[in-house]
Design a protein around this motif. Structure first.
Motif, mmCIF file in Angstrom:
data_model
loop_
_atom_site.group_PDB
_atom_site.id
_atom_site.type_symbol
_atom_site.label_atom_id
_atom_site.label_comp_id
_atom_site.label_asym_id
_atom_site.label_seq_id
_atom_site.Cartn_x
_atom_site.Cartn_y
_atom_site.Cartn_z
ATOM 1 N N GLY A 24 -18.340 -14.959 -6.541
ATOM 2 C CA GLY A 24 -18.317 -16.038 -5.566
ATOM 3 C C GLY A 24 -16.903 -16.481 -5.301
ATOM 4 O O GLY A 24 -15.948 -15.829 -5.727
ATOM 5 N N ASN A 25 -16.782 -17.581 -4.564
ATOM 6 C CA ASN A 25 -15.436 -18.084 -4.306
ATOM 7 C C ASN A 25 -15.434 -19.575 -4.048
ATOM 8 O O ASN A 25 -16.467 -20.174 -3.776
ATOM 9 C CB ASN A 25 -14.784 -17.300 -3.163
ATOM 10 C CG ASN A 25 -15.154 -17.792 -1.787
ATOM 11 O OD1 ASN A 25 -14.627 -18.788 -1.321
ATOM 12 N ND2 ASN A 25 -16.074 -17.095 -1.123
ATOM 13 N N ARG A 26 -14.225 -20.128 -4.159
ATOM 14 C CA ARG A 26 -13.957 -21.538 -3.864
ATOM 15 C C ARG A 26 -12.702 -21.642 -2.999
ATOM 16 O O ARG A 26 -12.080 -22.685 -2.944
ATOM 17 C CB ARG A 26 -13.710 -22.317 -5.160
ATOM 18 C CG ARG A 26 -14.836 -22.280 -6.164
ATOM 19 C CD ARG A 26 -14.418 -22.955 -7.454
ATOM 20 N NE ARG A 26 -15.463 -22.889 -8.469
ATOM 21 C CZ ARG A 26 -15.305 -23.299 -9.717
ATOM 22 N NH1 ARG A 26 -14.151 -23.834 -10.097
ATOM 23 N NH2 ARG A 26 -16.289 -23.196 -10.587
ATOM 24 N N GLY A 27 -12.304 -20.529 -2.387
ATOM 25 C CA GLY A 27 -11.096 -20.506 -1.578
ATOM 26 C C GLY A 27 -10.001 -19.701 -2.248
ATOM 27 O O GLY A 27 -10.236 -18.975 -3.213
ATOM 28 N N ILE A 28 -8.784 -19.832 -1.738
ATOM 29 C CA ILE A 28 -7.620 -19.128 -2.295
ATOM 30 C C ILE A 28 -7.059 -19.976 -3.432
ATOM 31 O O ILE A 28 -6.415 -20.995 -3.203
ATOM 32 C CB ILE A 28 -6.547 -18.879 -1.219
ATOM 33 C CG1 ILE A 28 -7.140 -18.085 -0.061
ATOM 34 C CG2 ILE A 28 -5.344 -18.153 -1.818
ATOM 35 C CD1 ILE A 28 -6.228 -17.999 1.155
ATOM 36 N N LEU A 29 -7.307 -19.539 -4.655
ATOM 37 C CA LEU A 29 -6.924 -20.322 -5.829
ATOM 38 C C LEU A 29 -5.745 -19.723 -6.575
ATOM 39 O O LEU A 29 -5.259 -20.331 -7.527
ATOM 40 C CB LEU A 29 -8.115 -20.413 -6.799
ATOM 41 C CG LEU A 29 -9.465 -20.812 -6.213
ATOM 42 C CD1 LEU A 29 -10.519 -20.884 -7.315
ATOM 43 C CD2 LEU A 29 -9.362 -22.130 -5.473
ATOM 44 N N HIS A 30 -5.285 -18.548 -6.182
ATOM 45 C CA HIS A 30 -4.227 -17.848 -6.910
ATOM 46 C C HIS A 30 -2.966 -17.737 -6.060
ATOM 47 O O HIS A 30 -3.015 -17.780 -4.829
ATOM 48 C CB HIS A 30 -4.698 -16.456 -7.333
ATOM 49 C CG HIS A 30 -5.038 -15.564 -6.185
ATOM 50 N ND1 HIS A 30 -6.230 -15.654 -5.490
ATOM 51 C CD2 HIS A 30 -4.334 -14.565 -5.601
ATOM 52 C CE1 HIS A 30 -6.237 -14.745 -4.540
ATOM 53 N NE2 HIS A 30 -5.107 -14.071 -4.577
ATOM 54 N N ASP A 31 -1.846 -17.567 -6.759
ATOM 55 C CA ASP A 31 -0.581 -17.339 -6.058
ATOM 56 C C ASP A 31 -0.351 -15.830 -5.902
ATOM 57 O O ASP A 31 -1.216 -15.022 -6.255
ATOM 58 C CB ASP A 31 0.581 -18.029 -6.792
ATOM 59 C CG ASP A 31 0.808 -17.495 -8.205
ATOM 60 O OD1 ASP A 31 0.323 -16.393 -8.540
ATOM 61 O OD2 ASP A 31 1.493 -18.195 -8.984
ATOM 62 N N ASP A 32 0.812 -15.454 -5.401
ATOM 63 C CA ASP A 32 1.108 -14.035 -5.150
ATOM 64 C C ASP A 32 1.192 -13.214 -6.434
ATOM 65 O O ASP A 32 1.141 -11.981 -6.389
ATOM 66 C CB ASP A 32 2.404 -13.895 -4.355
ATOM 67 C CG ASP A 32 2.248 -14.357 -2.913
ATOM 68 O OD1 ASP A 32 1.096 -14.592 -2.489
ATOM 69 O OD2 ASP A 32 3.269 -14.488 -2.211
ATOM 70 N N MET A 33 1.313 -13.883 -7.571
ATOM 71 C CA MET A 33 1.354 -13.178 -8.857
ATOM 72 C C MET A 33 -0.029 -13.110 -9.518
ATOM 73 O O MET A 33 -0.175 -12.595 -10.617
ATOM 74 C CB MET A 33 2.339 -13.883 -9.807
ATOM 75 C CG MET A 33 3.766 -13.951 -9.280
ATOM 76 S SD MET A 33 4.484 -12.320 -9.069
ATOM 77 C CE MET A 33 4.642 -11.835 -10.774
ATOM 78 N N GLY A 34 -1.047 -13.674 -8.850
ATOM 79 C CA GLY A 34 -2.394 -13.645 -9.394
ATOM 80 C C GLY A 34 -2.691 -14.766 -10.367
ATOM 81 O O GLY A 34 -3.705 -14.726 -11.062
ATOM 82 N N ARG A 35 -1.830 -15.774 -10.425
ATOM 83 C CA ARG A 35 -2.045 -16.910 -11.325
ATOM 84 C C ARG A 35 -2.872 -17.981 -10.621
ATOM 85 O O ARG A 35 -2.606 -18.302 -9.460
ATOM 86 C CB ARG A 35 -0.708 -17.497 -11.768
ATOM 87 C CG ARG A 35 0.123 -16.538 -12.597
ATOM 88 C CD ARG A 35 1.491 -17.111 -12.858
ATOM 89 N NE ARG A 35 2.194 -17.278 -11.576
ATOM 90 C CZ ARG A 35 3.510 -17.157 -11.419
ATOM 91 N NH1 ARG A 35 4.284 -16.908 -12.460
ATOM 92 N NH2 ARG A 35 4.059 -17.318 -10.243
ATOM 93 N N ILE A 36 -3.831 -18.547 -11.330
ATOM 94 C CA ILE A 36 -4.668 -19.611 -10.771
ATOM 95 C C ILE A 36 -3.831 -20.884 -10.639
ATOM 96 O O ILE A 36 -3.194 -21.319 -11.600
ATOM 97 C CB ILE A 36 -5.909 -19.864 -11.647
ATOM 98 C CG1 ILE A 36 -6.794 -18.618 -11.707
ATOM 99 C CG2 ILE A 36 -6.703 -21.069 -11.146
ATOM 100 C CD1 ILE A 36 -7.381 -18.191 -10.374
ATOM 101 N N THR A 37 -3.845 -21.475 -9.454
ATOM 102 C CA THR A 37 -3.042 -22.673 -9.192
ATOM 103 C C THR A 37 -3.887 -23.903 -8.866
ATOM 104 O O THR A 37 -3.347 -25.008 -8.770
ATOM 105 C CB THR A 37 -2.060 -22.416 -8.032
ATOM 106 O OG1 THR A 37 -2.818 -22.069 -6.857
ATOM 107 C CG2 THR A 37 -1.093 -21.286 -8.371
ATOM 108 N N ALA A 38 -5.203 -23.710 -8.665
ATOM 109 C CA ALA A 38 -6.091 -24.837 -8.345
ATOM 110 C C ALA A 38 -7.517 -24.476 -8.722
ATOM 111 O O ALA A 38 -7.885 -23.296 -8.691
ATOM 112 C CB ALA A 38 -6.012 -25.165 -6.849
ATOM 113 N N PRO A 39 -8.353 -25.473 -9.075
ATOM 114 C CA PRO A 39 -9.748 -25.180 -9.417
ATOM 115 C C PRO A 39 -10.629 -24.895 -8.197
ATOM 116 O O PRO A 39 -11.660 -24.248 -8.305
ATOM 117 C CB PRO A 39 -10.212 -26.430 -10.154
ATOM 118 C CG PRO A 39 -9.330 -27.517 -9.644
ATOM 119 C CD PRO A 39 -8.006 -26.872 -9.321
#
Length: 198
Positions: A24-39
């Motif tokens: 599933g998804n909750r939007g774009i949660l990762h940065d260009d390095m693949g790190r999660i930046t938001a829930p």
């Protein structure tokens, strides 16, 4: 490398190599390095089947939504997501609890209010008597979240459910599954469960 894209019953996004049954998804949660930046980035949290018409995606591509994975549909519901593939069946059960069939936007708004504590952006829980909770509901257990299934409680882990324990006859518990979704489960919606639940 194990990506941080697995969801727990508390709605947290963790890194674990276990493969789930749903995504599933909750939007774009990762940065260009693949790190999660938001829930989360929006309110329409969905869960979908892993395979659809042979389509393939590269995970966590820059500028694309973050693919999230769930052990099973019951876990996705506990984390506050709604079905995509079974949306109509979910909506029919929702209508039994409210008397009318809401739009996806209305369902998402109701679920968002029930699943997230504003500003803190953490999972909202609620209290209920164990006898009032239907199968498919997740509760906070002594050591780990547990799934209610008949007269049993099944402890959750990222790779599946552990050995069950008897479901107590009564008692107040902390419920992880959002209250509107619990009502949908009471109305007859049955989520797909991981094979380890049987």
């Amino acid at each position: 490398m194990t990506r941080q894209n697995r969801i727990t019953p508390e709605g947290a996004i963790v890194a674990d190599p276990a493969r789930g049954m749903f995504m599933g998804n909750r939007g774009i949660l990762h940065d260009d390095m693949g790190r999660i930046t938001a829930p989360f980035r929006h309110r329409n949290w969905v869960c979908c089947v892993l395979e659809f018409k042979g389509r393939e995606r590269k995970l966590m591509q820059p500028g694309c939504y973050t693919e999230l994975f769930f052990l099973d549909e019951a876990l996705a519901l506990a984390a506050g997501h709604r079905p995509c593939a079974d949306y109509n069946r979910f909506r029919e059960a929702w209508a039994k609890t409210t008397g009318s069939k809401p739009s996806a936007k209305e369902i998402d708004a109701t679920l968002h209010e029930a699943r997230v504590v504003p500003r803190l952006r953490v999972q909202r829980t609620h209290e209920a008597d164990l006898t009032d909770l239907p199968d498919g509901t997740f509760i906070r257990g002594a050591r780990t979240p547990a799934l209610i299934l008949g007269d049993r409680l099944l402890p959750w882990s990222p790779s599946g459910y552990g050995a069950s324990s008897p479901r107590p006859g009564s008692g107040r518990v902390t419920v992880l599954t959002p209250a509107p979704t619990v009502a949908v489960l009471k109305a007859g919606y049955r989520p797909a469960l991981h094979p380890s639940a049987s």
